[in-house]
Design a protein around this motif. Structure first.
Motif, PDB file in Angstrom:
ATOM      1  N   ASN A  84      13.553  12.375   1.136  1.00 46.39           N
ATOM      2  CA  ASN A  84      12.680  13.001   2.131  1.00 46.39           C
ATOM      3  C   ASN A  84      11.191  12.703   1.943  1.00 46.39           C
ATOM      4  OD1 ASN A  84      14.798  14.197   3.624  1.00 46.39           O
ATOM      5  ND2 ASN A  84      14.942  15.781   2.061  1.00 46.39           N
ATOM      6  N   SER A  85      10.859  11.769   1.067  1.00 47.57           N
ATOM      7  CA  SER A  85       9.444  11.386   0.957  1.00 47.57           C
ATOM      8  C   SER A  85       9.068  10.589   2.197  1.00 47.57           C
ATOM      9  CB  SER A  85       9.186  10.590  -0.327  1.00 47.57           C
ATOM     10  OG  SER A  85       9.974   9.416  -0.368  1.00 47.57           O
ATOM     11  N   ARG A  86       7.797  10.708   2.573  1.00 46.76           N
ATOM     12  CA  ARG A  86       7.299  10.132   3.829  1.00 46.76           C
ATOM     13  C   ARG A  86       6.385   8.948   3.528  1.00 46.76           C
ATOM     14  NH1 ARG A  86       7.218  13.451   8.038  1.00 46.76           N
ATOM     15  NH2 ARG A  86       5.039  13.053   8.510  1.00 46.76           N
ATOM     16  N   HIS A  87       6.559   7.870   4.299  1.00 47.42           N
ATOM     17  CA  HIS A  87       5.846   6.626   4.030  1.00 47.42           C
ATOM     18  C   HIS A  87       5.334   6.027   5.332  1.00 47.42           C
ATOM     19  CE1 HIS A  87       7.543   6.760  -0.022  1.00 47.42           C
ATOM     20  NE2 HIS A  87       8.562   7.320   0.609  1.00 47.42           N
ATOM     21  N   LEU A  88       4.021   5.835   5.402  1.00 46.40           N
ATOM     22  CA  LEU A  88       3.422   5.164   6.547  1.00 46.40           C
ATOM     23  C   LEU A  88       3.349   3.682   6.207  1.00 46.40           C
ATOM     24  CD1 LEU A  88       1.989   5.483   9.335  1.00 46.40           C
ATOM     25  CD2 LEU A  88      -0.108   5.173   8.025  1.00 46.40           C
ATOM     26  N   ILE A  89       4.095   2.873   6.956  1.00 50.15           N
ATOM     27  CA  ILE A  89       4.200   1.445   6.692  1.00 50.15           C
ATOM     28  C   ILE A  89       3.267   0.693   7.637  1.00 50.15           C
ATOM     29  CG2 ILE A  89       5.793  -0.493   6.433  1.00 50.15           C
ATOM     30  CD1 ILE A  89       6.557   2.158   4.831  1.00 50.15           C
ATOM     31  N   VAL A  90       2.387  -0.140   7.066  1.00 50.43           N
ATOM     32  CA  VAL A  90       1.453  -0.931   7.866  1.00 50.43           C
ATOM     33  C   VAL A  90       1.465  -2.371   7.378  1.00 50.43           C
ATOM     34  CG1 VAL A  90      -0.055   1.037   8.392  1.00 50.43           C
ATOM     35  CG2 VAL A  90      -0.524  -0.377   6.395  1.00 50.43           C
ATOM     36  N   PRO A  91       1.247  -3.316   8.287  1.00 49.00           N
ATOM     37  CA  PRO A  91       1.094  -4.706   7.847  1.00 49.00           C
ATOM     38  C   PRO A  91      -0.333  -4.929   7.364  1.00 49.00           C
ATOM     39  CG  PRO A  91       0.940  -4.599  10.222  1.00 49.00           C
ATOM     40  CD  PRO A  91       1.228  -3.194   9.748  1.00 49.00           C
ATOM     41  N   VAL A  92      -0.524  -5.888   6.504  1.00 43.68           N
ATOM     42  CA  VAL A  92      -1.861  -6.184   5.994  1.00 43.68           C
ATOM     43  C   VAL A  92      -2.758  -6.772   7.071  1.00 43.68           C
ATOM     44  CG1 VAL A  92      -1.398  -8.543   5.181  1.00 43.68           C
ATOM     45  CG2 VAL A  92      -3.061  -7.097   3.971  1.00 43.68           C
ATOM     46  N   ASP A  93      -2.157  -7.334   8.119  1.00 44.07           N
ATOM     47  CA  ASP A  93      -2.907  -8.139   9.096  1.00 44.07           C
ATOM     48  C   ASP A  93      -3.164  -7.457  10.435  1.00 44.07           C
ATOM     49  OD1 ASP A  93      -0.338  -8.114  10.073  1.00 44.07           O
ATOM     50  OD2 ASP A  93      -0.153 -10.293  10.230  1.00 44.07           O
ATOM     51  N   MET A  94      -3.326  -6.133  10.429  1.00 44.63           N
ATOM     52  CA  MET A  94      -3.577  -5.374  11.655  1.00 44.63           C
ATOM     53  C   MET A  94      -4.896  -4.610  11.499  1.00 44.63           C
ATOM     54  SD  MET A  94      -0.781  -2.927  13.565  1.00 44.63           S
ATOM     55  CE  MET A  94       0.444  -4.196  13.868  1.00 44.63           C
ATOM     56  N   PRO A  95      -6.030  -5.323  11.539  1.00 46.16           N
ATOM     57  CA  PRO A  95      -7.312  -4.720  11.170  1.00 46.16           C
ATOM     58  C   PRO A  95      -7.895  -3.715  12.153  1.00 46.16           C
ATOM     59  CG  PRO A  95      -7.655  -6.935  11.969  1.00 46.16           C
ATOM     60  CD  PRO A  95      -6.158  -6.734  11.879  1.00 46.16           C
ATOM     61  N   ASN A  96      -7.301  -3.551  13.330  1.00 54.24           N
ATOM     62  CA  ASN A  96      -7.860  -2.617  14.313  1.00 54.24           C
ATOM     63  C   ASN A  96      -7.190  -1.236  14.296  1.00 54.24           C
ATOM     64  OD1 ASN A  96      -9.640  -4.563  15.283  1.00 54.24           O
ATOM     65  ND2 ASN A  96      -8.182  -5.299  16.797  1.00 54.24           N
ATOM     66  N   LEU A  97      -6.269  -1.011  13.373  1.00 53.19           N
ATOM     67  CA  LEU A  97      -5.628   0.306  13.320  1.00 53.19           C
ATOM     68  C   LEU A  97      -6.691   1.387  13.189  1.00 53.19           C
ATOM     69  CD1 LEU A  97      -2.477   0.047  11.044  1.00 53.19           C
ATOM     70  CD2 LEU A  97      -2.593   0.451  13.494  1.00 53.19           C
ATOM     71  N   ASP A  98      -6.436   2.513  13.828  1.00 51.77           N
ATOM     72  CA  ASP A  98      -7.409   3.601  13.726  1.00 51.77           C
ATOM     73  C   ASP A  98      -6.733   4.899  13.314  1.00 51.77           C
ATOM     74  OD1 ASP A  98      -6.418   4.922  16.053  1.00 51.77           O
ATOM     75  OD2 ASP A  98      -7.716   3.733  17.320  1.00 51.77           O
ATOM     76  N   THR A  99      -7.563   5.841  12.947  1.00 52.59           N
ATOM     77  CA  THR A  99      -7.083   7.119  12.427  1.00 52.59           C
ATOM     78  C   THR A  99      -6.197   7.862  13.419  1.00 52.59           C
ATOM     79  OG1 THR A  99      -9.075   7.271  11.081  1.00 52.59           O
ATOM     80  CG2 THR A  99      -7.862   9.298  11.428  1.00 52.59           C
ATOM     81  N   ALA A 100      -6.550   7.857  14.698  1.00 56.58           N
ATOM     82  CA  ALA A 100      -5.756   8.592  15.693  1.00 56.58           C
ATOM     83  C   ALA A 100      -4.327   8.053  15.766  1.00 56.58           C
ATOM     84  CB  ALA A 100      -6.421   8.505  17.070  1.00 56.58           C
ATOM     85  N   ILE A 101      -4.175   6.749  15.756  1.00 57.12           N
ATOM     86  CA  ILE A 101      -2.846   6.134  15.810  1.00 57.12           C
ATOM     87  C   ILE A 101      -2.055   6.478  14.549  1.00 57.12           C
ATOM     88  CG2 ILE A 101      -1.669   3.888  15.723  1.00 57.12           C
ATOM     89  CD1 ILE A 101      -2.694   4.600  18.532  1.00 57.12           C
ATOM     90  N   ILE A 102      -2.701   6.365  13.406  1.00 55.40           N
ATOM     91  CA  ILE A 102      -2.045   6.686  12.133  1.00 55.40           C
ATOM     92  C   ILE A 102      -1.653   8.157  12.084  1.00 55.40           C
ATOM     93  CG2 ILE A 102      -2.487   6.929   9.655  1.00 55.40           C
ATOM     94  CD1 ILE A 102      -4.159   4.310   9.902  1.00 55.40           C
TER      95      ILE A 102
END
Length: 172
Positions: A84-102
Protein backbone atom coordinates in the motif's frame (compact mmCIF):
# COMPACT_ATOMS: atom_id res chain seq x y z
CA UNK A 1 -5.29 20.02 3.15
CA UNK A 2 -2.15 17.90 3.40
CA UNK A 3 -1.48 15.43 0.63
CA UNK A 4 -0.97 11.71 1.30
CA UNK A 5 2.63 10.55 1.76
CA UNK A 6 4.15 9.53 -1.55
CA UNK A 7 7.57 8.54 -2.85
CA UNK A 8 8.72 10.17 -6.06
CA UNK A 9 10.19 7.81 -8.65
CA UNK A 10 12.12 9.20 -11.61
CA UNK A 11 12.51 6.83 -14.56
CA UNK A 12 16.06 7.54 -15.72
CA UNK A 13 17.50 4.24 -16.90
CA UNK A 14 16.82 4.32 -20.62
CA UNK A 15 19.36 4.25 -23.43
CA UNK A 16 18.30 7.68 -24.77
CA UNK A 17 18.81 6.30 -28.28
CA UNK A 18 16.65 8.95 -29.98
CA UNK A 19 18.49 11.75 -28.18
CA UNK A 20 21.92 10.33 -28.94
CA UNK A 21 23.19 11.28 -25.47
CA UNK A 22 22.09 10.45 -21.95
CA UNK A 23 18.88 12.49 -21.42
CA UNK A 24 19.28 12.60 -17.65
CA UNK A 25 22.58 14.45 -18.14
CA UNK A 26 21.29 16.93 -20.74
CA UNK A 27 21.36 20.50 -19.46
CA UNK A 28 18.17 22.56 -19.50
CA UNK A 29 18.52 26.10 -18.20
CA UNK A 30 21.92 25.13 -16.82
CA UNK A 31 20.63 22.15 -14.82
CA UNK A 32 20.74 18.42 -15.62
CA UNK A 33 17.31 17.09 -16.61
CA UNK A 34 17.53 14.64 -13.70
CA UNK A 35 18.09 17.45 -11.20
CA UNK A 36 15.35 19.53 -12.84
CA UNK A 37 12.86 16.67 -12.31
CA UNK A 38 14.02 16.27 -8.70
CA UNK A 39 13.36 19.98 -8.18
CA UNK A 40 9.85 19.67 -9.66
CA UNK A 41 9.03 16.81 -7.27
CA UNK A 42 10.46 18.65 -4.27
CA UNK A 43 8.47 21.76 -5.19
CA UNK A 44 5.35 19.55 -5.11
CA UNK A 45 6.23 18.52 -1.54
CA UNK A 46 7.74 15.12 -2.35
CA UNK A 47 10.83 14.71 -0.22
CA UNK A 48 11.71 11.04 -0.73
CA UNK A 49 12.80 10.46 -4.32
CA UNK A 50 14.14 7.29 -5.94
CA UNK A 51 15.85 7.25 -9.33
CA UNK A 52 15.38 4.04 -11.29
CA UNK A 53 18.31 3.04 -13.47
CA UNK A 54 20.81 5.30 -11.71
CA UNK A 55 22.47 3.43 -8.83
CA UNK A 56 25.20 6.08 -8.46
CA UNK A 57 22.67 8.88 -7.82
CA UNK A 58 21.20 9.74 -4.41
CA UNK A 59 18.15 7.46 -4.09
CA UNK A 60 19.44 5.54 -7.10
CA UNK A 61 18.26 2.03 -7.82
CA UNK A 62 19.90 -0.16 -10.48
CA UNK A 63 17.92 -1.67 -13.34
CA UNK A 64 17.20 -5.28 -12.47
CA UNK A 65 16.90 -6.12 -16.16
CA UNK A 66 18.72 -3.50 -18.24
CA UNK A 67 17.43 -2.73 -21.74
CA UNK A 68 13.92 -4.10 -21.11
CA UNK A 69 12.09 -0.78 -20.82
CA UNK A 70 10.49 1.31 -18.11
CA UNK A 71 7.53 -1.01 -17.48
CA UNK A 72 9.77 -3.90 -16.44
CA UNK A 73 11.94 -1.61 -14.29
CA UNK A 74 8.88 -0.18 -12.58
CA UNK A 75 7.37 -3.65 -12.12
CA UNK A 76 10.55 -4.87 -10.36
CA UNK A 77 10.67 -1.73 -8.22
CA UNK A 78 7.04 -1.99 -7.07
CA UNK A 79 7.37 -5.68 -6.21
CA UNK A 80 9.81 -4.85 -3.40
CA UNK A 81 7.97 -1.84 -1.97
CA UNK A 82 5.88 -1.97 1.22
CA UNK A 83 2.25 -2.99 0.77
CA UNK A 84 0.00 0.00 0.00
CA UNK A 85 2.92 2.41 -0.34
CA UNK A 86 2.26 5.19 -2.84
CA UNK A 87 4.63 6.12 -5.66
CA UNK A 88 4.45 9.02 -8.10
CA UNK A 89 6.20 7.82 -11.25
CA UNK A 90 7.65 10.45 -13.61
CA UNK A 91 9.96 10.25 -16.62
CA UNK A 92 13.21 12.19 -16.47
CA UNK A 93 12.40 13.92 -19.77
CA UNK A 94 9.15 15.78 -18.97
CA UNK A 95 10.43 19.20 -17.84
CA UNK A 96 7.08 21.04 -17.93
CA UNK A 97 5.37 19.03 -15.18
CA UNK A 98 3.79 21.29 -12.61
CA UNK A 99 2.62 21.04 -9.04
CA UNK A 100 -1.10 21.09 -9.87
CA UNK A 101 -0.79 18.07 -12.18
CA UNK A 102 1.34 16.18 -9.65
CA UNK A 103 -0.95 17.00 -6.72
CA UNK A 104 -4.06 15.85 -8.58
CA UNK A 105 -2.41 12.44 -9.03
CA UNK A 106 -1.23 12.29 -5.42
CA UNK A 107 -4.78 12.92 -4.19
CA UNK A 108 -6.06 9.72 -5.85
CA UNK A 109 -6.74 6.63 -3.77
CA UNK A 110 -5.89 4.12 -6.52
CA UNK A 111 -3.60 3.81 -9.52
CA UNK A 112 -4.13 6.86 -11.72
CA UNK A 113 -2.81 8.66 -14.80
CA UNK A 114 -4.00 11.32 -17.24
CA UNK A 115 -5.97 10.58 -20.43
CA UNK A 116 -3.72 9.63 -23.34
CA UNK A 117 -0.61 9.99 -21.14
CA UNK A 118 0.62 6.89 -19.30
CA UNK A 119 3.19 9.02 -17.46
CA UNK A 120 3.21 10.52 -14.94
CA UNK A 121 1.23 8.03 -12.91
CA UNK A 122 0.39 7.19 -9.33
CA UNK A 123 1.15 3.57 -8.43
CA UNK A 124 0.21 1.81 -5.22
CA UNK A 125 2.37 -1.17 -4.34
CA UNK A 126 0.49 -4.33 -3.49
CA UNK A 127 0.81 -8.07 -3.71
CA UNK A 128 -0.98 -7.76 -7.08
CA UNK A 129 2.14 -6.10 -8.45
CA UNK A 130 3.79 -9.53 -8.49
CA UNK A 131 1.52 -10.77 -11.29
CA UNK A 132 2.45 -10.96 -14.99
CA UNK A 133 5.38 -8.96 -16.33
CA UNK A 134 4.03 -5.96 -18.22
CA UNK A 135 5.54 -5.10 -21.58
CA UNK A 136 4.36 -1.49 -21.47
CA UNK A 137 3.38 1.14 -18.92
CA UNK A 138 -0.15 1.02 -20.39
CA UNK A 139 -0.31 -2.73 -19.69
CA UNK A 140 0.78 -2.08 -16.10
CA UNK A 141 -1.94 0.57 -15.74
CA UNK A 142 -4.56 -1.77 -17.17
CA UNK A 143 -3.48 -4.64 -14.92
CA UNK A 144 -4.09 -2.43 -11.89
CA UNK A 145 -7.39 -0.94 -13.09
CA UNK A 146 -5.90 2.54 -13.06
CA UNK A 147 -8.29 5.42 -13.40
CA UNK A 148 -7.79 7.88 -16.22
CA UNK A 149 -8.07 11.49 -15.13
CA UNK A 150 -9.24 14.17 -17.56
CA UNK A 151 -6.48 16.44 -18.68
CA UNK A 152 -7.25 20.15 -18.29
CA UNK A 153 -7.11 21.85 -21.69
CA UNK A 154 -4.63 24.38 -20.34
CA UNK A 155 -2.19 21.64 -19.32
CA UNK A 156 -1.50 19.88 -22.63
CA UNK A 157 2.08 21.20 -22.90
CA UNK A 158 2.82 19.80 -19.44
CA UNK A 159 3.23 16.33 -20.95
CA UNK A 160 5.75 17.25 -23.66
CA UNK A 161 8.75 14.90 -23.59
CA UNK A 162 12.24 15.77 -24.70
CA UNK A 163 13.23 12.71 -26.71
CA UNK A 164 15.38 14.20 -29.47
CA UNK A 165 17.80 17.06 -30.03
CA UNK A 166 15.00 18.72 -32.04
CA UNK A 167 12.61 18.43 -29.06
CA UNK A 168 15.27 20.01 -26.85
CA UNK A 169 15.76 22.90 -29.27
CA UNK A 170 11.99 23.55 -29.38
CA UNK A 171 11.73 23.42 -25.60
CA UNK A 172 14.57 25.87 -25.09
Amino acid sequence: MSLPLVTGVILAGGASSRMGVDKAEVQIRGVRMLDHMRDILKHAGINHINVLGRPSEPGGIPDTEPHTGPAIGLWHYLRIQPENSRHLIVPVDMPNLDTAIINQLIEQRQWAYYNQNPLPLLAIASSETTTDRPLTIRALLQAHNAISLPLPESAKTVFANINTVSDLAKWQ
